[in-house]
Scaffold this motif. Structure first.
Motif, PDB file in Angstrom:
ATOM      1  N   UNK A   1       0.808  -1.219   0.000  1.00 46.11           N
ATOM      2  CA  UNK A   1       0.000   0.000   0.000  1.00 46.11           C
ATOM      3  C   UNK A   1       0.837   1.262   0.000  1.00 46.11           C
ATOM      4  N   UNK A   2       0.154   2.390  -0.115  1.00 42.36           N
ATOM      5  CA  UNK A   2       0.834   3.682  -0.019  1.00 42.36           C
ATOM      6  C   UNK A   2       0.681   4.206   1.403  1.00 42.36           C
ATOM      7  N   UNK A   3       1.552   5.155   1.751  1.00 41.74           N
ATOM      8  CA  UNK A   3       1.553   5.643   3.136  1.00 41.74           C
ATOM      9  C   UNK A   3       2.266   6.982   3.225  1.00 41.74           C
ATOM     10  N   UNK A   4       1.968   7.708   4.291  1.00 45.50           N
ATOM     11  CA  UNK A   4       2.639   8.982   4.573  1.00 45.50           C
ATOM     12  C   UNK A   4       3.651   8.801   5.689  1.00 45.50           C
ATOM     13  N   UNK A   5       4.817   9.444   5.533  1.00 44.30           N
ATOM     14  CA  UNK A   5       5.859   9.347   6.554  1.00 44.30           C
ATOM     15  C   UNK A   5       5.618  10.365   7.666  1.00 44.30           C
TER      16      UNK A   5
ATOM     17  N   UNK B   1       6.320   5.592  12.711  1.00 44.30           N
ATOM     18  CA  UNK B   1       7.105   5.999  11.538  1.00 44.30           C
ATOM     19  C   UNK B   1       6.245   6.536  10.396  1.00 44.30           C
ATOM     20  N   UNK B   2       5.026   5.980  10.273  1.00 46.54           N
ATOM     21  CA  UNK B   2       4.215   6.314   9.088  1.00 46.54           C
ATOM     22  C   UNK B   2       2.745   6.053   9.381  1.00 46.54           C
TER      23      UNK B   2
ATOM     24  N   UNK C   1       4.144  10.335   0.661  1.00 47.05           N
ATOM     25  CA  UNK C   1       4.017  11.682   1.237  1.00 47.05           C
ATOM     26  C   UNK C   1       4.926  11.756   2.451  1.00 47.05           C
ATOM     27  N   UNK C   2       5.539  12.912   2.675  1.00 45.85           N
ATOM     28  CA  UNK C   2       6.229  13.131   3.951  1.00 45.85           C
ATOM     29  C   UNK C   2       5.555  14.328   4.613  1.00 45.85           C
ATOM     30  N   UNK C   3       4.917  14.080   5.738  1.00 45.39           N
ATOM     31  CA  UNK C   3       4.074  15.114   6.342  1.00 45.39           C
ATOM     32  C   UNK C   3       4.889  16.097   7.168  1.00 45.39           C
TER      33      UNK C   3
END
Ligand code: R1P
Ligand code: URA
Length: 285
Positions: free
Chosen positions: A116-120, A231-232, A259-261
């Motif tokens: 899957x996709x994820x944000x850091x 972490x994410x 994405x890096x938030x």
């Protein structure tokens, strides 16, 4: 053993399970899951041969062979409510006799890997990273309804998170499969993934809806219990891990960081980041 009534395990007229629309012989015991229905074909395009293609709602399934190994890839859509359906129906396909409606004596353990996709949540985990979820921490309500058992260490993490967030519910925390991590994710970034019940406010995003806790992202970013840090985040991992513990399946969630938030960046090559994670997973599963 108790017979499961027609209203509880719903079997369609053609013998398939209610939402997934699958027969027991349609799936392999090794399954890749993805959120986006279009990502199923991004996985199965690497198969030597596709044997079965089934679609219903957001659940698209392709079963075929990759380098001679029979694999199934299924999309789930977004959120742990769909993971509740997916995991119960996959488990029913392998562990319940659809004729007698009784659980089989011998239980089959599925291997399920989410791609899957994820944000850091950390500056040190940049766009393009592949993060393996060693733990999933759930902020959704799914486990309010199941008798999930958790260790003292897991409970200490969720109790601290509840206090720091000031929320009225207790989060849950479950690890992924160590065997699958060692086999598939040995060179990926080890992480602890926060599963949120939404993409916007629950992940600290503000468009026009506002945010109750202005420090939400900082609480996530700075959360620490001993050496446990988040972490994410994404929207399914903890649901998978908890359902895997309840039903006895081996689970791993892999995250393509798009994405890096903290740095407030979004990947311009998100498809490539996901594709390279798909190829690694196929070669190692
Ligand atoms: C949100 O954009 C979706 O992306 C992530 C989240 O978990 C959520 O499902 O995963 P997928 O890319 O697998 O859908
Ligand atoms: N998926 C999520 O749930 N969050 C992100 O930031 C990126 C992908």
């Amino acid at each position: 053993m108790a017979v499961i009534p027609e209203s509880e395990l719903i079997i369609n007229k053609n013998g398939t399970v209610y939402h997934l629309n699958l027969l027991p012989e349609h799936i392999s015991d090794t399954i890749i899951t993805v959120g986006d229905p279009d990502r199923v074909a991004m996985v199965s395009r690497y198969f030597d041969e596709i044997e079965i293609e089934v679609a219903k709602r957001e659940f698209i399934t392709h079963t075929g062979y990759y380098k001679g190994k029979r694999l199934t890839v299924i999309s789930t859509g977004m959120g742990t409510d769909n993971i509740d359906i997916l995991m119960n129906e996959l488990d029913a396909l392998v562990n319940i006799d659809f004729q007698s409606r009784e659980p089989n004596e011998e239980k089959i353990k599925l291997k399920i890997v989410r791609v899957g996709t994820s944000g850091s949540l950390q500056e040190s985990i940049p766009l393009g990273s592949h993060v393996a979820s060693h733990y999933g921490v759930g902020l959704d309500s799914l486990m309010e309804f199941y008798p999930l058992e958790q260790t003292a260490d897991e409970q200490s993490i969720t109790k601290t998170l509840k206090e720091q967030l000031g929320v009225g519910f207790t989060p849950y925390c479950v690890p992924g499969s160590k065997e699958l991590i060692d086999k598939i994710a040995f060179d990926m970034v080890p992480g602890n993934t926060l599963t949120c019940p939404g993409f916007y406010a629950p992940q600290g995003r503000v468009l026009r809806g506002g945010l109750r806790n202005q420090n939400l992202l900082q609480v996530y970013q700075n959360f620490k219990v001993c050496d446990f840090q988040l972490t994410n985040f994404e929207m399914e991992t903890a649901g998978y891990y908890a359902m895997g513990r309840l039903l006895g399946h081996e689970m791993l969630s892999l995250n393509a960081i798009v994405a890096n938030r903290i740095t407030q960046e979004f990947a311009k090559n998100a498809e490539e980041v996901v594709d390279s994670l798909i190829r690694k997973t196929l070669d190692r599963i």
